[in-house]
Design a protein around this motif. Sequence first.
Motif, PDB file in Angstrom:
ATOM      1  N   ALA A  37       0.836  -1.203   0.000  1.00 30.99           N
ATOM      2  CA  ALA A  37       0.000   0.000   0.000  1.00 30.99           C
ATOM      3  C   ALA A  37       0.869   1.252   0.000  1.00 30.99           C
ATOM      4  O   ALA A  37       0.606   2.219  -0.727  1.00 30.99           O
ATOM      5  CB  ALA A  37      -0.922   0.004   1.213  1.00 30.99           C
ATOM      6  N   LYS A  38       1.905   1.220   0.807  1.00 33.56           N
ATOM      7  CA  LYS A  38       2.838   2.345   0.895  1.00 33.56           C
ATOM      8  C   LYS A  38       3.423   2.645  -0.493  1.00 33.56           C
ATOM      9  O   LYS A  38       3.437   3.794  -0.943  1.00 33.56           O
ATOM     10  CB  LYS A  38       3.951   1.993   1.879  1.00 33.56           C
ATOM     11  CG  LYS A  38       4.993   3.059   2.119  1.00 33.56           C
ATOM     12  CD  LYS A  38       5.940   2.614   3.249  1.00 33.56           C
ATOM     13  CE  LYS A  38       6.903   3.713   3.672  1.00 33.56           C
ATOM     14  NZ  LYS A  38       8.063   3.825   2.792  1.00 33.56           N
ATOM     15  N   GLN A  39       3.865   1.597  -1.184  1.00 38.41           N
ATOM     16  CA  GLN A  39       4.455   1.781  -2.509  1.00 38.41           C
ATOM     17  C   GLN A  39       3.431   2.356  -3.485  1.00 38.41           C
ATOM     18  O   GLN A  39       3.725   3.291  -4.227  1.00 38.41           O
ATOM     19  CB  GLN A  39       4.994   0.430  -3.011  1.00 38.41           C
ATOM     20  CG  GLN A  39       5.842   0.544  -4.268  1.00 38.41           C
ATOM     21  CD  GLN A  39       7.052   1.436  -4.040  1.00 38.41           C
ATOM     22  OE1 GLN A  39       7.854   1.200  -3.147  1.00 38.41           O
ATOM     23  NE2 GLN A  39       7.181   2.513  -4.835  1.00 38.41           N
ATOM     24  N   PHE A  41       0.750   4.080  -2.835  1.00 32.85           N
ATOM     25  CA  PHE A  41       0.407   5.449  -2.473  1.00 32.85           C
ATOM     26  C   PHE A  41       1.514   6.409  -2.900  1.00 32.85           C
ATOM     27  O   PHE A  41       1.242   7.508  -3.402  1.00 32.85           O
ATOM     28  CB  PHE A  41       0.182   5.551  -0.958  1.00 32.85           C
ATOM     29  CG  PHE A  41      -0.241   6.921  -0.513  1.00 32.85           C
ATOM     30  CD1 PHE A  41      -1.479   7.431  -0.875  1.00 32.85           C
ATOM     31  CD2 PHE A  41       0.601   7.701   0.262  1.00 32.85           C
ATOM     32  CE1 PHE A  41      -1.866   8.710  -0.470  1.00 32.85           C
ATOM     33  CE2 PHE A  41       0.214   8.974   0.668  1.00 32.85           C
ATOM     34  CZ  PHE A  41      -1.019   9.473   0.300  1.00 32.85           C
ATOM     35  N   GLU A  42       2.751   5.981  -2.739  1.00 31.73           N
ATOM     36  CA  GLU A  42       3.872   6.853  -3.110  1.00 31.73           C
ATOM     37  C   GLU A  42       3.982   7.013  -4.628  1.00 31.73           C
ATOM     38  O   GLU A  42       4.282   8.107  -5.116  1.00 31.73           O
ATOM     39  CB  GLU A  42       5.173   6.349  -2.482  1.00 31.73           C
ATOM     40  CG  GLU A  42       5.200   6.709  -0.996  1.00 31.73           C
ATOM     41  CD  GLU A  42       6.356   6.124  -0.227  1.00 31.73           C
ATOM     42  OE1 GLU A  42       6.455   6.405   0.979  1.00 31.73           O
ATOM     43  OE2 GLU A  42       7.160   5.367  -0.822  1.00 31.73           O
ATOM     44  N   ASP A  43       3.691   5.960  -5.362  1.00 35.39           N
ATOM     45  CA  ASP A  43       3.672   6.069  -6.827  1.00 35.39           C
ATOM     46  C   ASP A  43       2.593   7.057  -7.261  1.00 35.39           C
ATOM     47  O   ASP A  43       2.809   7.891  -8.139  1.00 35.39           O
ATOM     48  CB  ASP A  43       3.369   4.702  -7.466  1.00 35.39           C
ATOM     49  CG  ASP A  43       4.558   3.756  -7.360  1.00 35.39           C
ATOM     50  OD1 ASP A  43       5.653   4.231  -6.993  1.00 35.39           O
ATOM     51  OD2 ASP A  43       4.385   2.562  -7.628  1.00 35.39           O
TER      52      ASP A  43
ATOM     53  N   THR B 113       7.849  12.559   8.843  1.00 30.51           N
ATOM     54  CA  THR B 113       8.353  11.435   9.627  1.00 30.51           C
ATOM     55  C   THR B 113       8.216  10.132   8.856  1.00 30.51           C
ATOM     56  O   THR B 113       9.154   9.345   8.771  1.00 30.51           O
ATOM     57  CB  THR B 113       7.564  11.296  10.956  1.00 30.51           C
ATOM     58  OG1 THR B 113       7.544  12.570  11.570  1.00 30.51           O
ATOM     59  CG2 THR B 113       8.215  10.276  11.859  1.00 30.51           C
ATOM     60  N   ALA B 114       7.049   9.958   8.264  1.00 29.17           N
ATOM     61  CA  ALA B 114       6.778   8.721   7.539  1.00 29.17           C
ATOM     62  C   ALA B 114       7.778   8.550   6.397  1.00 29.17           C
ATOM     63  O   ALA B 114       8.197   7.441   6.079  1.00 29.17           O
ATOM     64  CB  ALA B 114       5.357   8.728   7.000  1.00 29.17           C
ATOM     65  N   GLU B 115       8.179   9.682   5.788  1.00 23.95           N
ATOM     66  CA  GLU B 115       9.122   9.635   4.673  1.00 23.95           C
ATOM     67  C   GLU B 115      10.449   9.005   5.074  1.00 23.95           C
ATOM     68  O   GLU B 115      11.158   8.463   4.252  1.00 23.95           O
ATOM     69  CB  GLU B 115       9.374  11.040   4.124  1.00 23.95           C
ATOM     70  CG  GLU B 115       8.322  11.512   3.145  1.00 23.95           C
ATOM     71  CD  GLU B 115       8.057  10.512   2.046  1.00 23.95           C
ATOM     72  OE1 GLU B 115       8.964  10.259   1.254  1.00 23.95           O
ATOM     73  OE2 GLU B 115       6.933   9.965   1.972  1.00 23.95           O
ATOM     74  N   GLN B 116      10.802   9.144   6.359  1.00 25.76           N
ATOM     75  CA  GLN B 116      12.106   8.633   6.785  1.00 25.76           C
ATOM     76  C   GLN B 116      12.086   7.124   7.027  1.00 25.76           C
ATOM     77  O   GLN B 116      13.134   6.506   7.189  1.00 25.76           O
ATOM     78  CB  GLN B 116      12.557   9.381   8.056  1.00 25.76           C
ATOM     79  CG  GLN B 116      12.978  10.813   7.740  1.00 25.76           C
ATOM     80  CD  GLN B 116      12.863  11.718   8.944  1.00 25.76           C
ATOM     81  OE1 GLN B 116      12.691  11.249  10.052  1.00 25.76           O
ATOM     82  NE2 GLN B 116      12.933  13.017   8.740  1.00 25.76           N
TER      83      GLN B 116
HETATM   84 CA   LIG Z   1       8.556   7.350   1.647  1.00 19.52          CA
END
Ligand SMILES: [Ca+2]
Lengths: 117, 117
Positions: A37-39, A41-43, B113-116
């Motif tokens: 999900a993180k990937q 969302f970041e895309d 924060t999440a970015e790190q």
């Molecule tokens: Ca990130």
Amino acid sequence: MANTLDVANNLEQALRESDEFKSLKEAYEEVMGEPTAKQMFEDFRDTQLSLQEKQMQGIEITEEEVEKARQIVETVQQHEGISKLMEEEQRLNNLINEISQIITKPLEELYGTAEQN
Amino acid sequence: MANTLDVANNLEQALRESDEFKSLKEAYEEVMGEPTAKQMFEDFRDTQLSLQEKQMQGIEITEEEVEKARQIVETVQQHEGISKLMEEEQRLNNLINEISQIITKPLEELYGTAEQN
Ligand SMILES: [Ca+2]
Ligand SMILES: [Ca+2]
């Protein structure tokens, strides 16, 4: 008369404790805790930012790029956690817009009234 | 826990009573009360807005337009009342940017924060 920056700090605190912010934080951490999900969302975010940048620089956006963006939006909307996060982002956005309209009232009044003269 | 919009209204009130806003209001009313200055200021503002709009739409700005804008800026800067007004606008702008940075801290922390991770 309260100091403007002190009141701004109170507002920051109120926002941080608001339901809107707490729900957004929860939804965000949920998505960030799940690698797929993180990937996704970041895309999605990267695509959006890159299109916005092009638009701001007056660079034409190709049909291919529009289609790619459309597909990514479709994919993320089908992910329950991400669509929840997008909803919460919209909700906080609305609150921030409301706040922004409130605090710029003095300026609008000043410039608006003068315009009628 | 204070309601976010109540605190936003407090901030609006504090801004309205701030030295920055009061000085801007005074400078603005001074210029608006003098027909020649008012006209100059409005021409200046119209030119700025029209150039900004073109930039946002990705329309190329001609050398002629740049030169015309440069001349208008030069003219208004020589007008004491208008240059005072522009200074006060800048001062209030700085205050509003400062406020904006304060109240978006929770969001920056969350996304930062999440970015790190
Ligand atoms: Ca990130
Ligand atoms: Ca006018």
